[in-house]
Design an enzyme around this catalytic site. Structure first.
Site, mmCIF file in Angstrom:
data_model
loop_
_atom_site.group_PDB
_atom_site.id
_atom_site.type_symbol
_atom_site.label_atom_id
_atom_site.label_comp_id
_atom_site.label_asym_id
_atom_site.label_seq_id
_atom_site.Cartn_x
_atom_site.Cartn_y
_atom_site.Cartn_z
ATOM 1 N N ASP A 101 39.027 79.953 44.703
ATOM 2 C CA ASP A 101 39.871 79.049 44.567
ATOM 3 C C ASP A 101 38.725 77.230 43.979
ATOM 4 O OD1 ASP A 101 38.924 78.515 47.007
ATOM 5 O OD2 ASP A 101 40.359 77.667 47.943
ATOM 6 N N LEU A 148 44.721 81.302 59.946
ATOM 7 C CA LEU A 148 45.180 80.380 58.832
ATOM 8 C C LEU A 148 45.653 79.791 58.294
ATOM 9 C CD1 LEU A 148 47.315 83.498 60.627
ATOM 10 C CD2 LEU A 148 46.529 83.367 58.714
ATOM 11 N N SER A 179 44.988 76.373 59.512
ATOM 12 C CA SER A 179 45.967 75.374 60.408
ATOM 13 C C SER A 179 44.982 73.681 60.285
ATOM 14 C CB SER A 179 45.070 75.739 61.818
ATOM 15 O OG SER A 179 43.912 75.603 61.865
ATOM 16 N N ASP A 184 44.557 76.515 49.795
ATOM 17 C CA ASP A 184 44.988 76.712 51.641
ATOM 18 C C ASP A 184 45.780 75.886 52.143
ATOM 19 O OD1 ASP A 184 43.470 78.209 51.814
ATOM 20 O OD2 ASP A 184 42.076 77.591 53.556
#
Length: 360
Positions: free
Chosen positions: A39, A125, A127, A172
């Site tokens: 990314d 993940l 957070s 993300d």
């Protein structure tokens, strides 16, 4: 919204502040199917939201003070919304204060906030992205406005850069701000164009905690980004998105830069292969993509660890032709993503003797 988590946030808010909140927002975490460490190289990625996430209960308050309580840490913070200052430590307060400073929509009054979540910390993940976007959504709701998902994601990314010191890409933040439950988000990180990709009904996405907690602010993540940027500069391109294998193999790169660049170029191509495999319902092709992706992260980008490699190999052996696994997230621990036949993934917890959470 995760109803149980939202109800918990409301109850904890009432206990903490002595009255009910005006509203609750929920933002999920994300798991990345393929497209790791591309990314920030303007590449293509394929993440999807997960069931777990962050819930923030809020209520307007007189004055301009933000009073926030982090229920899961048993700590709190107070600061002036008009001029948040960076805290000394880069803990949860840095994310909250940074987002309050940079959010695209903010209320004119103060706020009481209660934050709780069920994303395992250090699991890869997202957070932190979930927390930042959640704060931005709460601020927008309190202002009786609706913040654009792209603007929220960009503010959350700036918070990571400027308030926490992690030079992350935008995958993300976009995944948790713009993703849809049960679908993967095909995202072009250069222009932020995107489309929702539904997985075949008989496939499932599982998440296995490796047991190795990882962190990003130890310099390894930023070092990988610097290596990629150095490689792009030597190849004469704006980013490695514009490079191809022939350029990387013949370019004047040192051995480390060449390995990093090879991963990025091949990983971007794997995202396209994964999207085609999903569209065709071709599980064997998807399994090939996942296995090649993990090998590249292990050998070329060098962000996996032995415990994760061993668990990935074990899952692959157990699933056979019914699915495949790879590390997901920035690396150095965290979670493993598994894509495969729904019935096969449903039987994994008993075979592994450890939990396997379903993304949807």
């Amino acid at each position: 919204m995760s109803e149980g988590l939202a109800a918990s946030a409301q109850e904890q808010f009432a206990a903490a502040f002595g009255h009910a909140p005006q509203g609750v927002v929920f933002v999920p975490g994300r798991v990345n199917l393929i497209g790791e460490h591309v990314d920030y190289n303007d590449g293509l990625v394929l993440p999807m939201p997960v069931r777990e996430g962050t819930a923030i209960a809020w209520r307007s308050a007189p004055g301009g003070e933000i009073h926030v309580k982090a229920a899961d840490f048993g700590s709190e913070d107070r600061f002036d919304l008009s001029l948040p200052e960076k805290p000394e430590a880069t803990d949860w307060r840095a994310y909250v204060r940074g987002m309050c400073a940079l959010a695209p929509v903010r209320p004119v009054s103060g706020l009481q906030l209660l934050i709780t979540g069920n994303l395992p910390r250090g699991s890869g993940l997202s957070s932190s992205a979930s927390l930042c976007v959640g704060v931005g959504k709460a601020l927008a709701e309190a202002a009786d406005d609706e913040a654009d998902s792209v603007a929220l994601a960009q503010a959350a990314q700036r918070t990571e850069h400027e308030w926490v010191g992690v030079a992350c890409g935008i995958m993300d933040q976009m995944a948790v701000a713009a993703g849809e439950p049960g679908k993967a988000l095909m995202l072009d990180c250069r222009d932020l164009s995107r489309q929702q990709v539904a997985l075949p009904h008989d496939w499932a996405v599982g998440i296995v905690d490796s047991g190795v907690t990882r962190g990003l602010v130890d310099g390894e993540y930023n070092a990988r980004r610097a290596q990629c940027e150095s490689a792009a500069a030597k190849l004469g391109v704006a980013s490695l998105r514009d490079a191809d294998l022939a350029m990387v193999e013949s370019g004047d790169l040192d051995p480390l830069e060449r390995k990093r660049a090879l991963h990025v170029v091949e990983e971007i191509a794997r995202v396209g292969s994964a999207a085609r495999a999903i569209a065709a319902g071709d599980l064997p092709a998807m399994c090939t993509v996942l296995r090649e992706g993990h090998a590249s992260l292990r050998d070329l980008f060098e962000v996996s660890v032995p415990a994760v490699d061993e668990l990935v190999e074990r899952i692959d052996a157990l699933l056979g032709d019914a699915g495949a696994a790879r590390m997901t997230g920035a690396g150095f621990g965290g979670s493993i993503v598994v894509v495969g036949e729904r019935d096969a993934i449903g039987g994994l917890p008993a075979l592994l003797a450890r939990p396997v959470r379903l993304a949807f």
